[in-house]
Design a protein around this motif. Sequence first.
Motif, PDB file in Angstrom:
ATOM      1  N   PRO A 131      35.924  45.837  68.871  1.00 34.89           N
ATOM      2  CA  PRO A 131      34.728  44.931  68.239  1.00 34.89           C
ATOM      3  C   PRO A 131      33.525  45.762  67.487  1.00 34.89           C
ATOM      4  O   PRO A 131      33.183  46.865  68.216  1.00 34.89           O
ATOM      5  CB  PRO A 131      34.328  44.171  69.437  1.00 34.89           C
ATOM      6  N   ARG A 132      33.133  45.307  66.471  1.00 28.65           N
ATOM      7  CA  ARG A 132      32.170  46.228  65.868  1.00 28.65           C
ATOM      8  C   ARG A 132      30.744  45.104  65.713  1.00 28.65           C
ATOM      9  O   ARG A 132      30.753  44.142  65.603  1.00 28.65           O
ATOM     10  CB  ARG A 132      32.485  46.589  64.477  1.00 28.65           C
ATOM     11  N   LEU A 133      29.768  45.857  66.047  1.00 34.63           N
ATOM     12  CA  LEU A 133      28.426  45.329  65.832  1.00 34.63           C
ATOM     13  C   LEU A 133      27.820  46.066  64.614  1.00 34.63           C
ATOM     14  O   LEU A 133      27.241  47.186  64.612  1.00 34.63           O
ATOM     15  CB  LEU A 133      27.405  45.581  67.082  1.00 34.63           C
ATOM     16  N   ILE A 134      27.782  45.347  63.565  1.00 34.06           N
ATOM     17  CA  ILE A 134      27.391  45.926  62.127  1.00 34.06           C
ATOM     18  C   ILE A 134      25.879  45.513  61.898  1.00 34.06           C
ATOM     19  O   ILE A 134      25.726  44.380  62.074  1.00 34.06           O
ATOM     20  CB  ILE A 134      28.274  45.173  61.194  1.00 34.06           C
ATOM     21  N   VAL A 135      25.162  46.712  61.795  1.00 32.98           N
ATOM     22  CA  VAL A 135      23.686  46.374  61.776  1.00 32.98           C
ATOM     23  C   VAL A 135      23.256  46.625  60.549  1.00 32.98           C
ATOM     24  O   VAL A 135      23.683  47.682  59.649  1.00 32.98           O
ATOM     25  CB  VAL A 135      23.120  47.320  62.777  1.00 32.98           C
ATOM     26  N   TRP A 136      22.367  45.690  59.857  1.00 30.70           N
ATOM     27  CA  TRP A 136      21.951  45.948  58.377  1.00 30.70           C
ATOM     28  C   TRP A 136      20.417  46.250  58.526  1.00 30.70           C
ATOM     29  O   TRP A 136      19.737  45.464  59.303  1.00 30.70           O
ATOM     30  CB  TRP A 136      22.094  44.850  57.561  1.00 30.70           C
ATOM     31  N   PRO A 137      19.581  46.753  57.562  1.00 32.55           N
ATOM     32  CA  PRO A 137      18.348  46.966  57.578  1.00 32.55           C
ATOM     33  C   PRO A 137      17.407  45.896  57.511  1.00 32.55           C
ATOM     34  O   PRO A 137      17.756  44.749  57.022  1.00 32.55           O
ATOM     35  CB  PRO A 137      18.160  48.166  56.593  1.00 32.55           C
ATOM     36  N   GLU A 138      16.200  46.190  57.633  1.00 32.73           N
ATOM     37  CA  GLU A 138      15.040  45.420  57.532  1.00 32.73           C
ATOM     38  C   GLU A 138      14.994  45.401  55.899  1.00 32.73           C
ATOM     39  O   GLU A 138      15.233  46.203  55.207  1.00 32.73           O
ATOM     40  CB  GLU A 138      13.725  45.797  58.128  1.00 32.73           C
ATOM     41  N   GLY A 139      14.740  44.166  55.469  1.00 31.08           N
ATOM     42  CA  GLY A 139      14.422  43.940  54.069  1.00 31.08           C
ATOM     43  C   GLY A 139      15.527  43.948  52.828  1.00 31.08           C
ATOM     44  O   GLY A 139      15.461  43.716  51.766  1.00 31.08           O
ATOM     45  N   ALA A 140      16.909  44.076  53.534  1.00 29.56           N
ATOM     46  CA  ALA A 140      17.979  44.393  52.650  1.00 29.56           C
ATOM     47  C   ALA A 140      18.873  43.047  52.376  1.00 29.56           C
ATOM     48  O   ALA A 140      19.254  42.787  51.266  1.00 29.56           O
ATOM     49  CB  ALA A 140      19.088  45.057  53.315  1.00 29.56           C
ATOM     50  N   LEU A 141      18.663  41.867  53.306  1.00 36.66           N
ATOM     51  CA  LEU A 141      19.134  40.404  52.988  1.00 36.66           C
ATOM     52  C   LEU A 141      17.990  39.624  52.578  1.00 36.66           C
ATOM     53  O   LEU A 141      17.241  39.405  53.216  1.00 36.66           O
ATOM     54  CB  LEU A 141      19.808  40.082  54.370  1.00 36.66           C
TER      55      LEU A 141
END
Length: 538
Positions: free
Chosen positions: A282-292
């Motif tokens: 299982p993967r916890l995919i983390v995206w940055p602040e401000g990207a979405l």
Amino acid sequence: MTEVRKALLDNQVQALTRMAMRRPALLSLALGALSATGFAPLDLWPVALACFALWMWLIHEAPGLRPALLRGWLFGTGHFAVGNSWLQHPFLYQDAMPHWLGYVGVLLAAFYLAIYPMLAAGLAWRLASPRAAGHSGTKPGLAYLLVFGAAWIVTEWLRATMLSGYPWNPLGVIWVPVIGIARIAAWTGTYALSGLTIVVAGMPILAAGRRWRAPAATLAILALLALSGIHREASRTLVPAGRPHIRVVQPNLDEEERPTPDYAENSLRALESLAGTPGAHPRLIVWPEGALRFFIEDGYPVDYYWNGSPVAIRRRIAALLGPRDLVLTGGNALQFDGAGNLTAGTNSIYAIDAKAAILARYDKAHLVPFGEYLPLRPLFTMVGLQRLVPGDIDFAPGPKPRTIALPGFGDVGMDICYEIVFSGQVIDPAHRPAVIFNPSNDAWFGAWGPPQHLAQARLRAIEEGVPIIRSTPTGISAVIAADGRLLDSLPLHKAGTIELPLPQAGAPTLFSHLGNWMALLVATAMLLLAVAFRRSPR
């Protein structure tokens, strides 16, 4: 022969003192500016220690309280003007204000922040300098250094709390490159480590006065701590196998500083391209602040969804995931009043699963003045001082740091960007997390801001004994172990990913139990020792 050497040393010290006393104010300013090279990205911590030693000598030799305060303020002005020079960079991307105003802003901030070193210098002079008691010619002793260290602890803590607080670049962070010494923060916390650093920096003053035993012992202890850190760095395995994976995404969004009308779509596509392929873990995919940049919650007026419905955007995200994967992403939410009028936004983190459901949301609690909200908005708007980061509405603060239980990944603490620099305030003490997610957006902060931000995050990991995951749009993204090691990182302005087994938390540290009470305890112990040394026979 020994007497001749002592006489020569005394002559050299006296000559140095005379040179310093010719221009003590100018020298204080220069030493403060040069001392800031001890912080990232230069990491010239020996230079910083030498600058602090000479400055403390200047304070000791001040003929009165006012000169001591002036030398303290000038040192602080140089120190913070150089260390915070990256604050000028956001003005380049805010066309509502002249860009040159950034340099004025840096100086004004330095003038204010210099008050705290000024207070530390004044307290040290008043409480421990022989000149305050009407004596002259006495060399600084260990009691003087201990009082100075205690005063620095108190004033650095005040800087972190007054007027919403600005704890950027505490002195103790210079030790992060020497990880064995930085790990002292697991016991003391950052502010007490800064006070101990003041004492260490002043040891050459004692050596100049022929009190060589204390400096020699201090240097030996520091060397052992540094070697211990190097050994642990080389010998410890990264993380155990068989754990869920963390996948850190850094899209390097070239539009981040000046978004275009297609920015939201371009950003989401960049994130999708780096999502990877579901696998056995299982993967916890983390995206940055401000990207979405799309709003993904339901219930807003249609006009606020731009060119994508919230369900459609969430389904695009869910399509990237395996059945046990989750996405943690920075995002924004909106707040409306009873009449349906937009009142504020929030800087948030969302947890999204493979069924396109929002499992949890965290709203940033400690907002950045002039970046995420404008204090005294009518007044500052009238004089043309808008927010440094473009935007039409202020953010509203959320609750204090929060831990969210994520299925398959355990308890995850949430700290958005600037929140990670507040020592003792990054976790919910009633619900200790196993890992902290720190999405950040340092795209506006030049070459110096991001590495300084990363160094402070590493100190938080050491203090709390909890690993930290940082994801930023343009760098520096990193996975930080619970003891402050960098397990992996992505440099500035490079697109890429990091995928590792989820790091394990360490045992709760002494600081995690006592928090910044440790700063008070260490400062009190220093003052008591100073009294003992002053009363002991010489």
